[in-house]
Design a protein around this motif. Structure first.
Motif, PDB file in Angstrom:
ATOM      1  N   PRO A 144       0.823  -1.221   0.000  1.00  0.00           N
ATOM      2  CA  PRO A 144       0.000   0.000   0.000  1.00  0.00           C
ATOM      3  C   PRO A 144       0.852   1.263   0.000  1.00  0.00           C
ATOM      4  N   THR A 145       0.196   2.393  -0.213  1.00  0.00           N
ATOM      5  CA  THR A 145       0.881   3.686  -0.176  1.00  0.00           C
ATOM      6  C   THR A 145       1.178   4.090   1.272  1.00  0.00           C
ATOM      7  N   GLN A 146       2.025   5.109   1.409  1.00  0.00           N
ATOM      8  CA  GLN A 146       2.255   5.818   2.672  1.00  0.00           C
ATOM      9  C   GLN A 146       2.884   4.953   3.771  1.00  0.00           C
ATOM     10  N   LEU A 147       3.679   3.969   3.369  1.00  0.00           N
ATOM     11  CA  LEU A 147       4.367   3.140   4.356  1.00  0.00           C
ATOM     12  C   LEU A 147       5.651   3.788   4.858  1.00  0.00           C
ATOM     13  N   PHE A 148       6.238   4.674   4.016  1.00  0.00           N
ATOM     14  CA  PHE A 148       7.526   5.268   4.361  1.00  0.00           C
ATOM     15  C   PHE A 148       7.364   6.751   4.669  1.00  0.00           C
ATOM     16  N   TYR A 149       8.198   7.244   5.557  1.00  0.00           N
ATOM     17  CA  TYR A 149       8.127   8.657   5.934  1.00  0.00           C
ATOM     18  C   TYR A 149       8.662   9.558   4.832  1.00  0.00           C
ATOM     19  N   SER A 150       9.587   9.055   4.026  1.00  0.00           N
ATOM     20  CA  SER A 150      10.210   9.898   3.006  1.00  0.00           C
ATOM     21  C   SER A 150       9.568   9.745   1.630  1.00  0.00           C
ATOM     22  N   VAL A 151       8.830   8.648   1.404  1.00  0.00           N
ATOM     23  CA  VAL A 151       8.218   8.375   0.103  1.00  0.00           C
ATOM     24  C   VAL A 151       6.782   7.931   0.318  1.00  0.00           C
ATOM     25  N   THR A 152       5.830   8.559  -0.380  1.00  0.00           N
ATOM     26  CA  THR A 152       4.421   8.210  -0.205  1.00  0.00           C
ATOM     27  C   THR A 152       3.902   7.276  -1.289  1.00  0.00           C
ATOM     28  N   ILE A 153       4.660   7.093  -2.377  1.00  0.00           N
ATOM     29  CA  ILE A 153       4.177   6.284  -3.487  1.00  0.00           C
ATOM     30  C   ILE A 153       4.128   4.804  -3.094  1.00  0.00           C
ATOM     31  N   PRO A 154       3.262   4.019  -3.760  1.00  0.00           N
ATOM     32  CA  PRO A 154       3.225   2.575  -3.476  1.00  0.00           C
ATOM     33  C   PRO A 154       4.477   1.893  -4.011  1.00  0.00           C
ATOM     34  N   VAL A 155       4.863   0.822  -3.368  1.00  0.00           N
ATOM     35  CA  VAL A 155       6.065   0.091  -3.768  1.00  0.00           C
ATOM     36  C   VAL A 155       5.735  -1.391  -3.902  1.00  0.00           C
ATOM     37  N   THR A 156       6.663  -2.128  -4.479  1.00  0.00           N
ATOM     38  CA  THR A 156       6.540  -3.572  -4.542  1.00  0.00           C
ATOM     39  C   THR A 156       7.763  -4.216  -3.898  1.00  0.00           C
ATOM     40  N   LEU A 157       7.538  -5.342  -3.252  1.00  0.00           N
ATOM     41  CA  LEU A 157       8.621  -6.150  -2.706  1.00  0.00           C
ATOM     42  C   LEU A 157       8.924  -7.260  -3.699  1.00  0.00           C
ATOM     43  N   TRP A 158      10.175  -7.371  -4.091  1.00  0.00           N
ATOM     44  CA  TRP A 158      10.604  -8.412  -5.027  1.00  0.00           C
ATOM     45  C   TRP A 158      11.413  -9.450  -4.257  1.00  0.00           C
ATOM     46  N   PHE A 159      11.083 -10.718  -4.465  1.00  0.00           N
ATOM     47  CA  PHE A 159      11.835 -11.817  -3.872  1.00  0.00           C
ATOM     48  C   PHE A 159      12.409 -12.661  -5.014  1.00  0.00           C
TER      49      PHE A 159
END
Length: 210
Positions: A144-159
């Motif tokens: 989801p969005t807003q997980l990081f204090y410095s970046v608000t955009i959504p991200v993906t975790l790659w394994f």
């Protein structure tokens, strides 16, 4: 991470010092943090090759401009096996760099901007296709969005894995609606509810029970 030891490289001198301090404060005793440009001049080398690790964890700078594409055409470590990414976006340079650091059974966990999943610019789609066809990507989690204090955009975790248990398969998890807002700007994932569910799902896939 290899044999219980931690290795890292950071271009910014101040950040490298902060990394060492954080590791020390968190009880790590056997670690090496080198200072230097990871993509242009990797320093974690053994016998003329990139050192191999059991586990690589990274949150590289998203869509890094001027990352050093000019040196990859004649790249001495062979990191451009799947292709040279565009000069204005280093996402797939980071991915290839990390894969070349993996031991035969090594694994990678990294955070990338969502754009890395769909970009077709300057052959990036072809690089992504080549990595998938080589069966390196084990799973991707859309966060989801807003997980990081410095970046608000959504991200993906790659394994990424060099030796997947589920050959020819890749797990996709949509976690974009997970977590709760702690204030108007920041979201948290609950350890017991959200993170536990994600961990259980991914482990079940790895073990072939999902």
């Amino acid at each position: 991470l290899c044999c219980g030891r931690l290795f890292g490289q950071e271009k910014n001198v101040t950040n490298a010092a902060i990394s060492r301090m954080n590791l020390f404060l968190h009880g790590a005793s056997d670690f090496t943090i080198m200072q230097g440009d990871t993509l242009r001049d990797p320093r974690i080398v053994q016998n003329g090759k990139l050192a191999q690790f059991d586990c690589v964890i990274a949150n590289p700078p998203f869509s890094l401009d001027k990352w050093g594409a000019e040196v990859w055409e004649s790249e001495r470590f062979g990191r451009n096996i799947w292709g040279v990414p565009q000069p204005s976006n280093g996402d797939y340079a980071w991915i290839q760099h990390m894969i070349h650091h993996l031991a035969p059974n090594g694994k990678i966990g990294l955070v990338l901007a969502n754009g890395a999943l769909s970009t077709q610019t300057s052959g990036e789609g072809e690089i992504r296709k080549n990595i998938i066809e080589d069966d390196k990507i084990e799973g991707i989690v859309a966060m989801p969005t807003q997980l990081f204090y410095s970046v608000t955009i959504p991200v993906t975790l790659w394994f990424i894995s060099n030796n997947k248990k589920q050959k020819g398969k890749t797990l996709f998890i949509d976690a974009r609606n997970m977590g709760h807002m702690v204030d108007r700007k920041h979201r948290d994932l609950d350890d017991e509810k959200d993170i536990k569910l994600l961990s259980y799902t991914f482990e079940a896939f790895q073990n072939g029970t999902l």
